[in-house]
Design an enzyme around this catalytic site. Structure first.
Site, PDB file in Angstrom:
ATOM      1  N   SER A 178       0.858  -1.184   0.000  1.00  0.00           N
ATOM      2  CA  SER A 178       0.000   0.000   0.000  1.00  0.00           C
ATOM      3  C   SER A 178       0.893   1.233   0.000  1.00  0.00           C
ATOM      4  CB  SER A 178      -0.885   0.003   1.249  1.00  0.00           C
ATOM      5  OG  SER A 178      -1.439   1.277   1.504  1.00  0.00           O
ATOM      6  N   TYR A 191      -2.303  -0.173  10.339  1.00  0.00           N
ATOM      7  CA  TYR A 191      -2.239  -0.583   8.928  1.00  0.00           C
ATOM      8  C   TYR A 191      -0.882  -0.221   8.331  1.00  0.00           C
ATOM      9  CZ  TYR A 191      -3.759  -0.792   4.001  1.00  0.00           C
ATOM     10  OH  TYR A 191      -3.892  -1.079   2.659  1.00  0.00           O
TER      11      TYR A 191
END
Length: 350
Positions: A178, A191
């Site tokens: 990501s 995250y």
């Protein structure tokens, strides 16, 4: 010759040299690596029952690959596998229930895959867990779950398939990280930690696997419209956090379609490239952060000041995690989020 003319000629020469070097490097590496084809290959996609994983699996089936998908929800796996089977050749799709954080589950699933489809040629480590909320609302469990899913899951799968790839001196691994693995996400720290771990592992693995003919590619997508916000874990002021995330995820120009990101990722795999960051605004953000890290972190600090605080007094701000679909509001279901809503229907996220 004037100084300005000399500077202009120097700038042009430097630009042409850089362009020539880049083109030469790309041509040389493509010749050395060869152009990879998915046709006839056995491909495993973790988290392939919905969202980005399902989009990638569709494209691999369309390219003529045998595809195995796994996820934790049996009903979602069945629906996705049935759809993929209709798109491809009979007997060339396998779906299985697997918790990527459980090594025995991983081994059991891969045994089923190799018995049905043969040795794994391409592994796509896509399974993920999106979580958002201010740091004060996060728990140790949030970090543990992120690392278990985003690092240990890819590690378990990679360790199982690498021996067969090395023996054949051929193989590809695509690790879906990501932009959060390159730039910290405000209100997404758990995250971010998991994705940073995956990026580090992926790059280190590539540097050692390449001598065996195995190429590891890391894709770091920014916002992409997969429909996944519905399943994100939200802490803090749930409705505000979720609505903001879902609206940003839906904005054209800032976010891209899952199909666009999947094409970029699979093209990078074909070329054997180390990394791709998409869409381009996030590639620019990652470059800026890498070069001007202190300034970038100061800007992120300003953004953090504008974000909503966790509810409750300082020292007692942990809030229960809720799924996105549990905290929908008229704003999160408005015209501002229409693109994400349609993506959720398309990609088995409802």
């Amino acid at each position: 010759m004037s100084l300005s003319s000399k500077l202009a000629r120097t700038a042009v020469a430097a630009t042409l040299t850089a362009a020539g070097t880049a083109a030469g490097y790309k041509l040389t590496t493509r010749v050395l690596r060869g152009r990879y084809s998915f046709a006839g290959k056995t491909c495993v996609v973790t988290g392939g029952s919905r969202g980005f994983g399902l989009v990638i699996a569709r494209k691999l089936v369309r390219a003529g690959a045998a595809v195995a998908i796994c996820a934790r929800d049996a009903d979602q796996v069945r629906r996705a596998a049935d759809e993929l089977a209709r798109r491809g050749e009979p007997g060339r799709v396998v779906g299985g229930v697997c918790d990527v954080t459980n090594r025995e589950d991983v081994r059991r699933f891969l045994k089923t895959v190799t018995e049905a489809l043969g040795p794994v040629d391409l592994l796509v480590n896509n399974a993920g867990l999106i979580s958002f909320g201010p740091q004060a609302s996060l728990t140790a469990g949030d970090y543990e779950n992120s690392l278990a899913t985003h690092f240990w899951g890819p590690y378990f799968f990679s360790e199982e398939v690498l021996p067969m790839m090395k023996r054949r001196r051929s193989g590809r691994i695509l690790n879906v990280a990501s932009i959060g693995g390159r730039v910290p996400l405000v209100h997404g720290n758990a995250y971010t930690v998991g994705k940073h771990a995956l990026v580090g592992y992926s790059e280190g693995l590539r540097s050692e696997a390449v001598k065996f003919g195995v190429y590891v590619t890391t894709v770091c997508p920014g916002l992409m419209r997969t429909g996944s916000p519905r399943h994100a874990l939200i802490r803090g002021k749930h409705e505000v956090e979720y609505a903001g995330f879902k609206i940003l995820d839906s904005l054209p120009g800032l976010s891209c379609s899952a199909e666009y990101a999947a094409d970029a990722a699979l093209e990078a795999v074909k070329d054997g490239r180390a990394e791709v960051i998409t869409p381009w605004p996030f590639a620019a953000v990652a470059t800026f952060h890498g070069v001007f890290r202190n300034f970038s972190l100061d800007l992120l600090g300003l953004l953090g000041r504008a974000m909503p605080d966790a509810p409750g007094p300082i020292g007692d701000q942990v809030t229960a995690a809720k799924k996105g679909y549990e905290v929908e509001t008229p704003l999160s279901r408005s015209a501002l989020t229409g693109l994400t809503e349609r993506a959720a229907v398309r990609n088995n996220e409802v």
